[in-house]
Scaffold this active site. Structure first.
Site, short mmCIF file in Angstrom:
data_model
loop_
_atom_site.label_atom_id
_atom_site.label_comp_id
_atom_site.label_asym_id
_atom_site.label_seq_id
_atom_site.Cartn_x
_atom_site.Cartn_y
_atom_site.Cartn_z
N TYR A 1 11.83 25.41 -15.50
CA TYR A 1 12.70 24.26 -15.23
C TYR A 1 14.15 24.43 -15.69
O TYR A 1 14.95 23.52 -15.50
CB TYR A 1 12.12 23.00 -15.88
CG TYR A 1 11.87 23.08 -17.37
CD1 TYR A 1 12.90 22.87 -18.28
CD2 TYR A 1 10.61 23.37 -17.87
CE1 TYR A 1 12.68 22.95 -19.65
CE2 TYR A 1 10.37 23.44 -19.23
CZ TYR A 1 11.41 23.22 -20.12
OH TYR A 1 11.18 23.31 -21.47
N ARG B 1 18.39 22.68 -27.08
CA ARG B 1 17.11 23.22 -27.52
C ARG B 1 17.00 24.66 -27.04
O ARG B 1 16.70 24.93 -25.88
CB ARG B 1 15.98 22.36 -26.93
CG ARG B 1 14.62 22.58 -27.53
CD ARG B 1 13.57 21.84 -26.72
NE ARG B 1 13.32 22.51 -25.46
CZ ARG B 1 12.95 21.90 -24.34
NH1 ARG B 1 12.84 20.60 -24.30
NH2 ARG B 1 12.72 22.60 -23.23
N HIS C 1 10.07 23.65 -25.23
CA HIS C 1 9.70 22.35 -25.80
C HIS C 1 8.72 22.53 -26.96
O HIS C 1 8.88 21.94 -28.02
CB HIS C 1 9.07 21.49 -24.71
CG HIS C 1 8.53 20.19 -25.19
ND1 HIS C 1 9.33 19.18 -25.69
CD2 HIS C 1 7.26 19.72 -25.26
CE1 HIS C 1 8.59 18.15 -26.05
NE2 HIS C 1 7.32 18.45 -25.81
#
Length: 382
Positions: free
Chosen positions: A285, A272, A276
């Site tokens: 993160y 990805r 998100h």
């Protein structure tokens, strides 16, 4: 109480040797390394028209992701979970299905729905905050986008089972992310599909993160595809950034399901590239140097480079693909200029036949907030 062991079976019981498996699991094990086709001699065996069509879809898919992300930043979408970096999986998932087959997507799989034929504005309706998911599922045989993780998977299995009982030639392709494989619905769905030999293909897009949780903190399995053995179904491991490899593996799995062979669990290893959603700060993160490493394996660039090397694409073909993709994006922007704004009060219209006290309280609170906002705006204009 007597402890029963291999050497102390009850009278009349049939003793089965413990060192002999009931079936050989080796036929169910996935590849040790993700299957790749691009850059190998196998790529030359593909039909040129299919190669060009896949390139156009992947190229347009990237432009779609960029445009939808821009709409979200402009406030015309409430949220957008991009599939930037996952376009190969999205395109291949829709491309392998026949007209009578069904696609069961997640909230992130709007691109797959669009490639399947769903109107892009309708595919993004739920992202505007509308109570309705936006399109007729039966028109293109695409189930509603599923926001709760993995809940669409048991639905997909039930749909496939019912179609088989009715004698219909239908295969269901159910999509899920790596995070969804940690949900009970995933395990229940694959288990029932295996028992019933339902014509379902499970495509797990392993993009590295369940929101902010890396895969290593979700499972200790060698791969997600290895989980297939526990259910008694074949597992396949494929490079999710290689559209030809994903197309080949899914096409084989769909054909197997159509011929009565039952389900297949496919793990596509991808990444990805975007956060998100547009509201996510992925720098909290993950190391952005990791993102840059994966950008060098961008499925759009990998496909273009490979097809140029094969002589399938040249500058004119790429420019034509770019013009077509830009026309798609311009049409999406234009139609969004006239897209209706959802009425916030409809949030309470289709929940219960008779509104609960809590729902009436929430409705009154929202109505008061909207009234205050309108009054404030009126004062500013004066």
């Amino acid at each position: 109480m007597t402890l029963l062991t291999h050497d102390s079976c009850p009278p009349g019981a049939v003793r089965e040797p413990l060192d002999v498996p009931r079936s050989d699991p080796r036929s169910l094990l996935p590849e040790r390394e993700p299957l790749r086709v691009l850059g190998t001699p196998a790529a030359a065996e593909y039909d040129v028209d299919l190669l060009r069509a896949l390139f156009q879809e992947v190229f347009t898919g990237r432009r779609y992701n960029l445009q939808a992300t821009a709409l979200a930043k402009q406030g015309r979408l409430a949220v957008y979970p991009a599939t930037t970096g996952q376009e190969a999986c999205e395109v291949a998932a829709a491309a392998v299905l026949s007209t009578q087959d069904w696609l069961f997507p997640t909230y992130r799989d709007t691109l797959a729905a669009i490639v399947r034929g769903v109107d892009p504005v309708e595919a993004l309706t739920v992202m505007r905050g509308d109570w309705h998911h936006g399109y007729d599922p039966y028109e293109h045989r695409v189930a509603p986008l599923s926001t709760p993780l993995a809940t669409q998977l048991p639905h997909a299995v039930g749909f496939a089972r019912a179609a088989r009982l009715k004698g219909e030639d239908t295969v269901v392709l159910a999509m899920v992310g790596d995070g969804g494989t940690s949900e009970g619905d995933f395990h229940e769905a694959v288990n029932f599909a295996a028992v019933w030999k339902a014509p379902v293909v499970f495509l797990v897009q392993n993009n590295g993160f369940a929101i902010s949780v890396p895969l290593a903190k979700q499972t200790a399995a060698l791969s997600l595809a290895d989980k297939a053995v526990g259910f008694g179904v074949p597992g396949r491991l494929v490079d999710g950034n290689d559209v030809l490899a994903v197309h080949q593996v899914l096409d084989e799995a769909v054909s197997r399901a159509r011929d009565g062979g039952g389900p297949t669990l496919v793990e596509a290893v991808t990444y990805r590239l975007d956060p998100h959603t547009n509201s996510d700060d992925d720098s909290r993160y993950r190391d952005l140097s990791e993102v840059e490493q994966w950008r060098r394996r961008d499925p759009v660039l990998v496909l273009e480079r490979s097809l140029r090397g094969m002589g399938v694409l040249d500058d004119d073909a790429v420019e034509q693909a770019a013009r077509s993709a830009e026309e798609f994006a311009a049409n999406l922007r234009k139609r969004y200029d006239h897209a209706p704004s959802p009425d916030p009060m409809t949030l309470f219209s289709h929940v219960y036949a008779e509104k609960t006290p809590q729902l009436r309280e929430q409705e009154a609170m929202l109505r008061a907030e909207l009234r205050a906002e309108a009054q404030a705006e009126g004062n500013e204009q004066q």
